[in-house]
Design a protein around this motif. Sequence first.
Motif, mmCIF file in Angstrom:
data_model
loop_
_atom_site.group_PDB
_atom_site.id
_atom_site.type_symbol
_atom_site.label_atom_id
_atom_site.label_comp_id
_atom_site.label_asym_id
_atom_site.label_seq_id
_atom_site.Cartn_x
_atom_site.Cartn_y
_atom_site.Cartn_z
ATOM 1 N N LEU A 138 0.868 -1.181 0.052
ATOM 2 C CA LEU A 138 -0.024 -0.022 0.178
ATOM 3 C C LEU A 138 0.785 1.168 -0.074
ATOM 4 O O LEU A 138 0.758 2.176 -0.773
ATOM 5 N N ALA A 139 1.833 1.247 0.839
ATOM 6 C CA ALA A 139 2.689 2.646 0.727
ATOM 7 C C ALA A 139 3.390 2.613 -0.475
ATOM 8 O O ALA A 139 3.577 3.713 -0.800
ATOM 9 N N GLU A 140 3.852 1.450 -1.308
ATOM 10 C CA GLU A 140 4.474 1.732 -2.566
ATOM 11 C C GLU A 140 3.293 2.372 -3.594
ATOM 12 O O GLU A 140 3.933 2.969 -4.331
ATOM 13 N N ARG A 149 9.742 0.688 -9.405
ATOM 14 C CA ARG A 149 8.427 0.456 -8.379
ATOM 15 C C ARG A 149 7.440 -0.397 -8.688
ATOM 16 O O ARG A 149 6.955 -1.183 -7.824
ATOM 17 N N ARG A 150 7.217 -0.325 -10.080
ATOM 18 C CA ARG A 150 6.086 -1.516 -10.446
ATOM 19 C C ARG A 150 6.652 -2.918 -10.172
ATOM 20 O O ARG A 150 5.943 -3.654 -9.919
ATOM 21 N N MET A 156 6.247 -7.807 -4.771
ATOM 22 C CA MET A 156 5.553 -7.933 -2.969
ATOM 23 C C MET A 156 4.250 -8.627 -3.101
ATOM 24 O O MET A 156 3.666 -9.290 -2.069
ATOM 25 N N VAL A 157 3.251 -8.378 -4.234
ATOM 26 C CA VAL A 157 2.154 -9.123 -4.423
ATOM 27 C C VAL A 157 2.248 -10.472 -4.420
ATOM 28 O O VAL A 157 1.331 -11.295 -4.056
#
Length: 291
Positions: A138-140, A149-150, A156-157
């Motif tokens: 969520l922070a990202e 970032r993507r 992470m997901v």
Amino acid sequence: MTQVWDNKAIISDVFGRPPEIELESVGDGWSLCRWRQFVGSYSVPALPDPMFIVHIAGKPQVKTWMRDGWSETSSIPGCATVHPAGTGTSWLVDGELDVVTLSVSSDLLRSGSQQELFRQMRFAFADPLGVALTRQILAELYAPDNDGRRDYVAAMVNALKAHILAGPPVGEAVSDIPTSDFSAYRLHKVINAVQAKPEADMSLEEMAAMAGITPSHFCRVFKKATGITPHQYVLKARLDRAQQMLVQSEMSLAQVAEAMGFTSQSHFSRAFRSYAGTSPREYRQRRWGTA
């Protein structure tokens, strides 16, 4: 164009608004959304895919319907819930709801053990790693966009998805969480104890000992998580239960006051009026439909 009634579309229809933020990968079979909603009760029809829900922030009084009434346990920020596919649910929100949902395609549940993980509702349990991964994602999502970032968010997901599909460690109950550091699980344990017996004379020291921290630290953590002090929470739990007793029983006001641990009927009546805006007698008469 025919609308696809996936999890996101169904929840958006119930809330009357789209998610605040969303991210999905159709090819990988997942969809992540953040939802914010306010006080009310909501009925969600059966969803086509199972869902992992993380309670991010907002008020702690979020309950779900359990066969014959609202759950005694409330979800608080830091708790997780597994929502199975094909099952309608109802939710009661007392304050702001702020949750992140990760919908996982039913096609990904290949093994019997994975299917079993999502066969039944698991409400408001402790999952520190799942919650931490969700908060990081969520922070990202609110950070400036770039290719790195993507890729990081996608990784992470996928880590969160793998964590969910792995399930709890073999032979270890979900509630067996290490307690060396303070966690949402231990705060939830105190809240459950209060909800189970609101009439009990549980002191601040006893609640802090149950959480394994000092009373002053417990007060700070508790108020940050719930918005009220431990004393206020106990009083609220007693008055909530008193409301049920007034409607569902024929006990006298004095008996209700004594059963809920008030020092006198007058003390009970003053606290009840301050909380509900009416006297216990008027509250009962209104609910019973008598003058």
